[in-house]
Design an enzyme around this catalytic site. Structure first.
Site, PDB file in Angstrom:
ATOM      1  CD  GLN A   1       1.735  -2.302   4.864  1.00 13.91           C
ATOM      2  OE1 GLN A   1       0.284  -2.998   5.473  1.00 13.91           O
ATOM      3  NE2 GLN A   1       1.231  -1.714   4.571  1.00 13.91           N
TER       4      GLN A   1
ATOM      5  CG  HIS B   1       1.249  -6.204   2.319  1.00 13.72           C
ATOM      6  ND1 HIS B   1       2.688  -5.853   2.324  1.00 13.72           N
ATOM      7  CD2 HIS B   1       0.589  -4.847   2.088  1.00 13.72           C
ATOM      8  CE1 HIS B   1       1.705  -4.450   1.679  1.00 13.72           C
ATOM      9  NE2 HIS B   1       0.501  -4.130   1.531  1.00 13.72           N
TER      10      HIS B   1
ATOM     11  CB  CYS C   1       1.185   0.957  -0.401  1.00 10.55           C
ATOM     12  SG  CYS C   1       2.166  -1.091   0.986  1.00 10.55           S
TER      13      CYS C   1
ATOM     14  CG  HIS D   1      -3.066  -4.002  -1.245  1.00 10.90           C
ATOM     15  ND1 HIS D   1      -2.041  -2.772  -1.780  1.00 10.90           N
ATOM     16  CD2 HIS D   1      -2.161  -3.486  -0.309  1.00 10.90           C
ATOM     17  CE1 HIS D   1      -1.388  -2.415  -1.522  1.00 10.90           C
ATOM     18  NE2 HIS D   1      -1.206  -2.779  -0.476  1.00 10.90           N
ATOM     19  CD  GLU D   2      -3.757  -4.105   3.418  1.00  8.79           C
ATOM     20  OE1 GLU D   2      -2.625  -4.346   3.841  1.00  8.79           O
ATOM     21  OE2 GLU D   2      -3.638  -3.347   2.891  1.00  8.79           O
TER      22      GLU D   2
ATOM     23  N   GLY E   1      -5.991  -0.230   5.130  1.00 10.24           N
ATOM     24  CA  GLY E   1      -5.746  -1.495   4.969  1.00 10.24           C
ATOM     25  C   GLY E   1      -4.165  -1.664   5.514  1.00 10.24           C
TER      26      GLY E   1
END
Length: 175
Positions: A50, A141, A95, A137-138, A45
């Site tokens: 990022q 972000h 990550c 998780h993404e 992912g």
């Protein structure tokens, strides 16, 4: 085109991202670049912040090997969790912005997610297990939240100090 991945600590990783109002060719190129970057890393992912873009776009593909079936890359514009199960899972998360550091994180086991695809079509799907963990998780972000934020302060500080040292070493190598 593979893009550089920001490393923690970087202030852009702690910002809330703006929704995308328009799915332009530029957004489609970004999604393709993010998939290429994610696969090369390798990861399952990647979120736009990022790679330094503060927009609500994530890419995921939790098919890790050919035995698991064909690759299933998904680009999600403005993703949101619509429902989450009471049942939880614990996964050892990592990550791409925090390389070589992993920790157990507890999240809902199943989530129903809504998003726009790259054609602007609204989508909804239920995800389970690793897929559910990865997407949550993404999406974190996009809210400026890292998996480190789920850890105890001491462990979070230890990893952050190691990452600061890694960034200093990389900066010295580059100069």
């Amino acid at each position: 085109m593979k893009r550089p991945i920001l490393l923690h600590p970087d202030p852009r990783l702690k910002k809330t991202c703006a929704p995308l109002d328009d799915i332009s060719d530029e957004v489609r190129v970004l999604a393709a670049d993010m998939l290429e970057t994610m696969y090369a890393a390798p990861g399952v992912g990647l979120a736009a912040p990022q790679v330094g873009v503060l927009s609500r776009l994530i890419v995921v593909d939790c098919v890790k090997s050919e035995e698991d079936g064909p690759a299933r890359p998904i680009a999600m514009v403005n993703p949101e969790v619509l429902q989450a199960s009471d049942e939880t899972n614990v996964y050892e998360e990592g990550c791409l912005s925090i390389p070589d550091h992993f920790a157990d994180v507890t999240r809902p086991k199943v989530v129903k997610v809504g998003w726009l695809d790259l054609d602007g079509t609204p989508r909804e799907e239920e995800f389970d297990g690793l897929w559910a963990t990865c997407i949550q998780h993404e999406i974190d972000h996009l809210e400026g939240k890292l998996f480190l934020d789920y850890l105890r302060p001491l462990k979070r500080q230890m990893i952050t100090r190691k990452m600061q040292k890694l960034k200093r070493e990389k900066a010295r190598e580059a100069s």
